[in-house]
Write a protein that holds these residues in place. Structure first.
Motif, PDB file in Angstrom:
ATOM      1  N   VAL A   1      98.861  34.019  67.184  1.00 52.11           N
ATOM      2  CA  VAL A   1      97.820  35.050  67.038  1.00 52.11           C
ATOM      3  C   VAL A   1      97.966  35.753  65.693  1.00 52.11           C
ATOM      4  O   VAL A   1      96.985  36.007  64.981  1.00 52.11           O
ATOM      5  CB  VAL A   1      97.908  36.054  68.210  1.00 52.11           C
ATOM      6  N   GLN A   2      99.228  36.091  65.347  1.00 52.92           N
ATOM      7  CA  GLN A   2      99.458  36.742  64.063  1.00 52.92           C
ATOM      8  C   GLN A   2      99.059  35.831  62.902  1.00 52.92           C
ATOM      9  O   GLN A   2      98.443  36.275  61.929  1.00 52.92           O
ATOM     10  CB  GLN A   2     100.934  37.137  63.938  1.00 52.92           C
ATOM     11  N   LEU A   3      99.429  34.532  63.006  1.00 53.66           N
ATOM     12  CA  LEU A   3      99.067  33.599  61.948  1.00 53.66           C
ATOM     13  C   LEU A   3      97.550  33.441  61.830  1.00 53.66           C
ATOM     14  O   LEU A   3      96.999  33.366  60.723  1.00 53.66           O
ATOM     15  CB  LEU A   3      99.712  32.236  62.219  1.00 53.66           C
ATOM     16  N   ASN A   4      96.847  33.397  62.996  1.00 53.52           N
ATOM     17  CA  ASN A   4      95.386  33.285  62.974  1.00 53.52           C
ATOM     18  C   ASN A   4      94.753  34.508  62.336  1.00 53.52           C
ATOM     19  O   ASN A   4      93.780  34.405  61.577  1.00 53.52           O
ATOM     20  CB  ASN A   4      94.853  33.101  64.383  1.00 53.52           C
ATOM     21  N   ALA A   5      95.300  35.704  62.654  1.00 55.02           N
ATOM     22  CA  ALA A   5      94.762  36.921  62.059  1.00 55.02           C
ATOM     23  C   ALA A   5      94.927  36.902  60.550  1.00 55.02           C
ATOM     24  O   ALA A   5      94.019  37.277  59.789  1.00 55.02           O
ATOM     25  CB  ALA A   5      95.447  38.145  62.674  1.00 55.02           C
ATOM     26  N   ASP A   6      96.124  36.453  60.088  1.00 58.37           N
ATOM     27  CA  ASP A   6      96.360  36.370  58.649  1.00 58.37           C
ATOM     28  C   ASP A   6      95.433  35.342  58.000  1.00 58.37           C
ATOM     29  O   ASP A   6      94.893  35.567  56.909  1.00 58.37           O
ATOM     30  CB  ASP A   6      97.822  35.997  58.410  1.00 58.37           C
ATOM     31  N   LEU A   7      95.233  34.214  58.711  1.00 51.24           N
ATOM     32  CA  LEU A   7      94.338  33.182  58.181  1.00 51.24           C
ATOM     33  C   LEU A   7      92.905  33.693  58.089  1.00 51.24           C
ATOM     34  O   LEU A   7      92.208  33.445  57.101  1.00 51.24           O
ATOM     35  CB  LEU A   7      94.403  31.932  59.069  1.00 51.24           C
ATOM     36  N   GLU A   8      92.443  34.404  59.125  1.00 50.93           N
ATOM     37  CA  GLU A   8      91.085  34.956  59.094  1.00 50.93           C
ATOM     38  C   GLU A   8      90.923  35.939  57.945  1.00 50.93           C
ATOM     39  O   GLU A   8      89.886  35.979  57.279  1.00 50.93           O
ATOM     40  CB  GLU A   8      90.778  35.635  60.432  1.00 50.93           C
ATOM     41  N   ARG A   9      91.979  36.755  57.708  1.00 51.40           N
ATOM     42  CA  ARG A   9      91.908  37.695  56.593  1.00 51.40           C
ATOM     43  C   ARG A   9      91.794  36.955  55.263  1.00 51.40           C
ATOM     44  O   ARG A   9      90.988  37.310  54.406  1.00 51.40           O
ATOM     45  CB  ARG A   9      93.155  38.588  56.599  1.00 51.40           C
ATOM     46  N   ARG A  10      92.600  35.878  55.112  1.00 45.83           N
ATOM     47  CA  ARG A  10      92.563  35.127  53.866  1.00 45.83           C
ATOM     48  C   ARG A  10      91.220  34.397  53.697  1.00 45.83           C
ATOM     49  O   ARG A  10      90.681  34.325  52.589  1.00 45.83           O
ATOM     50  CB  ARG A  10      93.710  34.128  53.849  1.00 45.83           C
TER      51      ARG A  10
END
Length: 663
Positions: free
Chosen positions: A410-419
Motif C-alpha cells: 500500500v505504501q509503495l502504491n501510494a508513492d507510485l501514485e504520487r510519482r
C-alpha cells in the motif's frame, strides 16, 4: 420399542412421497414407446424441412432466372421503341423511360436483393457479382446514349452511329443475361442433385431408425421377459441362488427387482451383521485419521460449546498463541482479544454463527507474551440430528507476515501514485509548452516569411524589363527559399501534431483511400501517364485521418520519384507475412542505396538532392510516427534506379480481401 415405533412411523410418512417421485421418474415401457414415437416424429419433420428447404432454394433460383430473362425483353423493347421514336413512328417517350426504369430496378434487385412486382428476390450468388457489375456498366452507357438521342444532343448525322453503339450495349447486356441465366440453371441442377442426395440419406436414416426400433423392442421387452421366466422356474425348482439380474425403470425391471429382493431377504440378515462390524472398524479408523489430521494441522483449530467455552485446541494453537491447553480449556476465545478489533465485528461474528452460517474474517489478536498478530478466521457450527447447534469449530491461520507485506505494498502504491501524478503534471506542462511553440511557429514565423515573399514579389514585378538579370534571379531564389521554408514549417507542425495525436480506431476502407489519392495526383498532373495497381476491398482498423497522411506521403513520394520514368508504375496492396497482414507501396522510380536505409525515417534526412527532387525530409518521419502510434512497424526495400517498396503493418488489423484489380 419406542425407537422402533418412531422409525416405522418415519418410514411410513416417507414412503408415499418416495413412491410418487419414483413413479414420476421411472422410464416405463409406455414412456419408452412414446419417446421412440417422438423421435420418429422429429425425423419425419426433418424430412419435411429438408424437402421444403430444397424447394425454396429451387424456387428462388427460378425467380432469378426469370428476372435475368426479363433483361432480354426489356433491352430489346428499349432498342425497338428508341428506333421507332428516331424514325418518327412513335412520339411517346414515356414507354422508353418506363422500360429504362424497369431495367434499373431489375439490375438493382439482381445485385442486392429486394422486392420486385410483389415478389421477394434474393441477390445473385457471389460468383455472378462480376457479371452483374458489368451489366450495370453497360446499362449506364445504354441510358447515356438513349438520353442523348431523346434530348436531341446528338446530330442527325451521328444518330445511326449512336444506334449502332446502342445495339452493341444492348447485345452485351443480352450476353451477360445469358451467362447469368446459364450459371443459375447450373446452380439449380446442383440444388436438385443435393436434394436427391439428402432424400437418399433420409431414407437410410428412416431404415436405420426402423431397425433400431425393432432392436429396442427385442432387448427392452422380449429378452427381459425370457430371463424372468427362467429365473422363476429355477427358483421354484429349489435353486434359491437364482436371480433375474435385470434392472430397468420400467414395469419388467420392477418385477425383476421384486423377485431378486425376495430371494435376497434370507441372506440379507446374516450379511448385515458382518457389514456392521466392518463398518464400525472403518469408522474407528477414519476417526483416528481425522484426529491425527487435526493434531498435525498447520492451521489453528479451536472447538467450543454453544456458549463459546473452549473444549479443544490443537498443538498449533499453543505454538502460535503461547497458551497451553490447561490455560485455555474452560475459557472463552476472549483471552486472545487485543482491544483493537471493533465490537461491531464480534457482534456480526456471533450473529452469523448462531444463525448457523459460516463466518469468515480477519482478527487482530494478542499472544500470551503481548505481541499482536493477525489471523484469517473461519467459524462454522456443528449440529445434532435435530438440527440444534452443539459446537462451534474455528479454523485459523496466522497471516501477520502477509498483512505486513500488504501494508508495504500500500505504501509503495501510494508513492507510485504520487510519482505518476508528478510525472503527469510535468508532461502536461511540456505539452502546453509544445503547443505554445507550435503557435509561435505558426503565427510569429509565418508573418515574416509572408513579408519576405511579398516584398520579393513586388521587387520582381518592379524589375520586369530591366537589364539586371542577375538581380531578378536573386529575387526568384529569395521567393523560392521563403516558400520552401513555409513548407518546412508546415511539415514540422504536422510532425508535432502527429506526435501528440490520439489514435481513434475505426474501420477504414484503405483501398478506396489509396484510389482517391492516386486520382488526386493524376488530376494535379494530367500530362503524366502513370500505370497504377490497387488491390481491391482492403479494410483495416485505424485512425482514418492519420492513415490518410500515411498514404498521402508514401503515394506522393512514389509519384514524385517516378517522374523521370518513361513508363512509371505505382502499386498498393497487401500480403500475409508470418501471420501478419503487411501493406506495401511499390514503384519503379529512382530508388535509393540500401546502405542509407537507417537514415530513411529520420527528420531532415534526404537521400536525393533538392535539384533532383523537391521535399523537406519530414514526410517519412511523420509516416513512421503514425505507424508507431498504431502499434505497427514500417521498413523499406530498394535498389538504386530500380524503384522502392515501402512496407507497414498495423496492430490488431482485420483485413478482408476479395480480389485484385488493376486500374
Amino acid at each position: 420399542m419406542n425407537i422402533a415405533t418412531d422409525s416405522c412411523q418415519e418410514k411410513g410418512q416417507a414412503m408415499p412421497n418416495a413412491s410418487l417421485l419414483h413413479r414420476a421418474a421411472r422410464l416405463t415401457i409406455r414412456k419408452k414407446l412414446m419417446l421412440l414415437f417422438a423421435v420418429l416424429i422429429v425425423i419425419g419433420a426433418g424430412n419435411v424441412f429438408v424437402i421444403q428447404s430444397s424447394f425454396l432454394r429451387l424456387q428462388g433460383t427460378a425467380i432469378l432466372i426469370n428476372l435475368t430473362g426479363s433483361l432480354r425483353w426489356i433491352s430489346q423493347s428499349i432498342q425497338l421503341d428508341t428506333y421507332r421514336l428516331v424514325q418518327g413512328l412513335d412520339a411517346d417517350r414515356t414507354a422508353i423511360e418506363d422500360r429504362l426504369k424497369r431495367l434499373d430496378e431489375t439490375l438493382a434487385v439482381l445485385d442486392g436483393g429486394g422486392k420486385l412486382s410483389g415478389q421477394e428476390v434474393k441477390a445473385l450468388p457471389p460468383n455472378l457479382q462480376d457479371a452483374i457489375e458489368s451489366a450495370w456498366r453497360h446499362s449506364i452507357n445504354y441510358r447515356q446514349k438513349i438520353d442523348g438521342i431523346l434530348t436531341g444532343a446528338i446530330s442527325q448525322q451521328n444518330i445511326k452511329a449512336e444506334l449502332d453503339h446502342l445495339y452493341r450495349d444492348g447485345k452485351a447486356i443480352l450476353e451477360l443475361a445469358d451467362v447469368i441465366a446459364a450459371t443459375l440453371a447450373t446452380n439449380a441442377e446442383l440444388i436438385e442433385d443435393e436434394a436427391m442426395r439428402n432424400l437418399y440419406r433420409l431414407a437410410m436414416l428412416d431404415l436405420a431408425m426402423l431397425i433400431f426400433s425393432l432392436l429396442v423392442i427385442r432387448y427392452q421387452v422380449v429378452l427381459p421377459l425370457r430371463r424372468l421366466v427362467r429365473a422363476s422356474r429355477a427358483f421354484a425348482s429349489g435353486r434359491h441362488d437364482a436371480r433375474v439380474g435385470y434392472r430397468s425403470q420400467d414395469e419388467i425391471g420392477e418385477v425383476a427387482l421384486a423377485f431378486d429382493q425376495m430371494a435376497d431377504t434370507i441372506q440379507k440378515d446374516m450379511e448385515q451383521i458382518a457389514e456392521d462390524v466392518a463398518q464400525l472398524r472403518e469408522t474407528s479408523h477414519s476417526l483416528r485419521k481425522m484426529s491425527q489430521a487435526i493434531e498435525s494441522s498447520p492451521a489453528t483449530v479451536v472447538i467450543t460449546d454453544p456458549q463459546g467455552i473452549i473444549e479443544y485446541i490443537n498443538p498449533k494453537f499453543s505454538e502460535v498463541t503461547g497458551y497451553t491447553p490447561q490455560e485455555t480449556i474452560g475459557k472463552t476465545p476472549g483471552i486472545l482479544k487485543s482491544g483493537l478489533t471493533s465490537s461491531a465485528i464480534y457482534r456480526n461474528l456471533w450473529a452469523t454463527i448462531r444463525a448457523g452460517r459460516e463466518w469468515r474474517g480477519e482478527l487482530l489478536n494478542r499472544k500470551k507474551n503481548g505481541d499482536l498478530f493477525w489471523e484469517d478466521t473461519r467459524i462454522s457450527s456443528l449440529r445434532d440430528e435435530h438440527g440444534r447447534i452443539t459446537h462451534f469449530i474455528a479454523v485459523k491461520e496466522d497471516i501477520t507476515a502477509r498483512k505486513k507485506a500488504e501494508d508495504k505494498i500500500v505504501q509503495l502504491n501510494a508513492d507510485l501514485e504520487r510519482r505518476v501524478a508528478e510525472r503527469t503534471r510535468q508532461l502536461t506542462a511540456t505539452n502546453k509548452e509544445l503547443e505554445a511553440f507550435s503557435y509561435s511557429i505558426s503565427h510569429d514565423l509565418r508573418a515574416p516569411l509572408r513579408g519576405i515573399n511579398g516584398f520579393a514579389h513586388l521587387m520582381e514585378e518592379g524589375c520586369q524589363g530591366c537589364d539586371k538579370a542577375e538581380s531578378l534571379d536573386h529575387l526568384k531564389r529569395i521567393r523560392k527559399a521563403s516558400v520552401r521554408m513555409g513548407d518546412l514549417i508546415d511539415d514540422l507542425l504536422e510532425l508535432s501534431r502527429v506526435a501528440r495525436s490520439e489514435v481513434r480506431l475505426e474501420s477504414v476502407r484503405i483501398s478506396d483511400m489509396a484510389l482517391a489519392l492516386l486520382l488526386e495526383l493524376a488530376e494535379s498532373e494530367p500530362e503524366r501517364k502513370v500505370e497504377t495497381h490497387v488491390q481491391e476491398n482492403l479494410v483495416t482498423q485505424g485512425d482514418p485521418v492519420l492513415l490518410q497522411a500515411v498514404l498521402q506521403n508514401l503515394l506522393g513520394n512514389a509519384w514524385k520519384f517516378t517522374s523521370k520514368r518513361n513508363h512509371p508504375i505505382i502499386e498498393f496492396g497487401c500480403r500475409e507475412e508470418n501471420g501478419d497482414q503487411v501493406f506495401y507501396v511499390r514503384d519503379n522510380g529512382a530508388g535509393f542505396d540500401m546502405k542509407y536505409a537507417d537514415k530513411l525515417f529520420a527528420a531532415f534526412q534526404r537521400l536525393h538532392s533538392p535539384e533532383e527532387f523537391e521535399g523537406t525530409g519530414i514526410g517519412l518521419a511523420t509516416v513512421q510516427r503514425i505507424i508507431h502510434l498504431h502499434g505497427g512497424r514500417i521498413w523499406a526495400d530498394s535498389c538504386l534506379e530500380a524503384g522502392s517498396t515501402f512496407y507497414f503493418t498495423l496492430t490488431d488489423q482485420r483485413v478482408r480481401q476479395s480480389g485484385n484489380s488493376t486500374s
